[in-house]
Motif scaffolding. Sequence first.
Motif, PDB file in Angstrom:
ATOM      1  N   ASP A   1      22.818 -60.408 133.743  1.00 16.10           N
ATOM      2  CA  ASP A   1      22.702 -58.973 134.006  1.00 16.10           C
ATOM      3  C   ASP A   1      21.255 -58.591 134.326  1.00 16.10           C
ATOM      4  O   ASP A   1      20.995 -57.794 135.239  1.00 16.10           O
ATOM      5  CB  ASP A   1      23.167 -58.162 132.791  1.00 16.10           C
ATOM      6  CG  ASP A   1      24.627 -58.376 132.453  1.00 16.10           C
ATOM      7  OD1 ASP A   1      25.439 -58.536 133.379  1.00 16.10           O
ATOM      8  OD2 ASP A   1      24.953 -58.383 131.245  1.00 16.10           O
TER       9      ASP A   1
ATOM     10  N   ALA B   1      28.031 -63.405 140.901  1.00 14.57           N
ATOM     11  CA  ALA B   1      27.305 -62.174 140.582  1.00 14.57           C
ATOM     12  C   ALA B   1      26.331 -61.773 141.682  1.00 14.57           C
ATOM     13  O   ALA B   1      25.683 -60.725 141.586  1.00 14.57           O
ATOM     14  CB  ALA B   1      26.547 -62.349 139.268  1.00 14.57           C
TER      15      ALA B   1
ATOM     16  N   ARG C   1      24.496 -63.385 125.154  1.00  9.95           N
ATOM     17  CA  ARG C   1      24.080 -61.982 125.106  1.00  9.95           C
ATOM     18  C   ARG C   1      22.742 -61.843 124.385  1.00  9.95           C
ATOM     19  O   ARG C   1      22.609 -62.207 123.223  1.00  9.95           O
ATOM     20  CB  ARG C   1      25.171 -61.144 124.438  1.00  9.95           C
ATOM     21  CG  ARG C   1      26.328 -60.888 125.386  1.00  9.95           C
ATOM     22  CD  ARG C   1      27.608 -60.464 124.722  1.00  9.95           C
ATOM     23  NE  ARG C   1      28.625 -60.166 125.732  1.00  9.95           N
ATOM     24  CZ  ARG C   1      29.286 -61.083 126.441  1.00  9.95           C
ATOM     25  NH1 ARG C   1      29.044 -62.364 126.255  1.00  9.95           N
ATOM     26  NH2 ARG C   1      30.174 -60.729 127.351  1.00  9.95           N
TER      27      ARG C   1
ATOM     28  N   ARG D   1      20.175 -59.853 137.761  1.00 14.88           N
ATOM     29  CA  ARG D   1      20.770 -59.023 138.816  1.00 14.88           C
ATOM     30  C   ARG D   1      20.070 -57.671 138.901  1.00 14.88           C
ATOM     31  O   ARG D   1      19.800 -57.160 139.989  1.00 14.88           O
ATOM     32  CB  ARG D   1      22.264 -58.844 138.538  1.00 14.88           C
ATOM     33  CG  ARG D   1      23.002 -58.049 139.596  1.00 14.88           C
ATOM     34  CD  ARG D   1      24.505 -58.210 139.440  1.00 14.88           C
ATOM     35  NE  ARG D   1      24.941 -57.998 138.069  1.00 14.88           N
ATOM     36  CZ  ARG D   1      26.160 -58.281 137.623  1.00 14.88           C
ATOM     37  NH1 ARG D   1      27.060 -58.799 138.443  1.00 14.88           N
ATOM     38  NH2 ARG D   1      26.494 -58.049 136.367  1.00 14.88           N
ATOM     39  N   GLU D   2      19.721 -57.100 137.740  1.00 16.55           N
ATOM     40  CA  GLU D   2      19.022 -55.810 137.715  1.00 16.55           C
ATOM     41  C   GLU D   2      17.679 -55.891 138.424  1.00 16.55           C
ATOM     42  O   GLU D   2      17.271 -54.950 139.123  1.00 16.55           O
ATOM     43  CB  GLU D   2      18.816 -55.388 136.255  1.00 16.55           C
ATOM     44  CG  GLU D   2      18.052 -54.099 136.050  1.00 16.55           C
ATOM     45  CD  GLU D   2      18.862 -52.854 136.389  1.00 16.55           C
ATOM     46  OE1 GLU D   2      18.258 -51.766 136.467  1.00 16.55           O
ATOM     47  OE2 GLU D   2      20.100 -52.967 136.566  1.00 16.55           O
TER      48      GLU D   2
ATOM     49  N   LEU E   1      19.436 -53.262 128.360  1.00 13.71           N
ATOM     50  CA  LEU E   1      19.075 -53.767 129.674  1.00 13.71           C
ATOM     51  C   LEU E   1      17.886 -53.006 130.246  1.00 13.71           C
ATOM     52  O   LEU E   1      16.946 -53.608 130.781  1.00 13.71           O
ATOM     53  CB  LEU E   1      20.276 -53.670 130.616  1.00 13.71           C
ATOM     54  CG  LEU E   1      20.060 -54.126 132.057  1.00 13.71           C
ATOM     55  CD1 LEU E   1      19.638 -55.591 132.109  1.00 13.71           C
ATOM     56  CD2 LEU E   1      21.338 -53.915 132.876  1.00 13.71           C
TER      57      LEU E   1
ATOM     58  N   PHE F   1      23.417 -57.014 126.866  1.00 10.46           N
ATOM     59  CA  PHE F   1      23.431 -57.573 128.216  1.00 10.46           C
ATOM     60  C   PHE F   1      23.184 -59.076 128.146  1.00 10.46           C
ATOM     61  O   PHE F   1      22.795 -59.610 127.099  1.00 10.46           O
ATOM     62  CB  PHE F   1      22.346 -56.911 129.073  1.00 10.46           C
ATOM     63  CG  PHE F   1      20.959 -57.161 128.539  1.00 10.46           C
ATOM     64  CD1 PHE F   1      20.172 -58.185 129.049  1.00 10.46           C
ATOM     65  CD2 PHE F   1      20.445 -56.400 127.495  1.00 10.46           C
ATOM     66  CE1 PHE F   1      18.918 -58.445 128.535  1.00 10.46           C
ATOM     67  CE2 PHE F   1      19.189 -56.647 126.976  1.00 10.46           C
ATOM     68  CZ  PHE F   1      18.424 -57.682 127.489  1.00 10.46           C
TER      69      PHE F   1
END
Length: 243
Positions: free
Chosen positions: A124, A157, A116, A127-128, A89, A120
């Motif tokens: 993910d 999320a 995936r 969101r990061e 990530l 990640f």
Amino acid sequence: MTLLFVTGTSTEVGKTVTTAALAATARAAGRTVAVCKPAQTGVAATEPGDLATISALSGVTRTLELARYPDPLAPDTAARRCGADLLTLSETADAVTDLDSADLVLVEGAGGLLVRLGEFTLLDLARELAAPVLVVTAPGLGTLNHTELTTRALRQAGVHCGGLVVGSWPRRPDLATRTNRTDLPRVTGAELVGAVPAGAGSWAPRKFRSAAPGWFARDWTQRHLGITVAEHEFGLVAGTVTA
């Protein structure tokens, strides 16, 4: 930098051509564009992948692919099969951030939102980086379930859904497709902001680039791409994407 992620409700729903259309729309408005495909699967090292398609259709030359695996599988599975290290990530987020000299950075995932890419998922990563996610969906039977599942995952999320795009709108839509035009926003709570004509990926680049801005709602391009395109009214009339 404006950052937008592009995911799909499944594979083969039109993510790559939609990404190319977004890039072409931004370039037509005079914006610089970079496109990142973190992981490409199903192509050999010397074969053209999705980024080559996006470049050919849109004219974008700044592209970034972080990993490529030969088997046509989810990236993490394909990586394990060929003994490659999984993307992380942090390294992927840093690579996307390094493209910030472009006015618009588009990040295209692989398959759906929860596939995936390494250690990640695209969810993910979005969101990061606090990035909105545009959901490309199929037009026909089954799309309501797939699209609602995807938008619910985004909402749970805390990631903003940037809208829905039908990735391949047929020339002669059947009953399910016509009713989905109305039902998709109703069941998901997300705007239907664009539709790409079926077969547009095979168009000549000049035709593709000229038509692409008309495939997205004008107010949406202003809000999410930060650009103003020529006056038009997005709509789906008699099975044809109209501008």
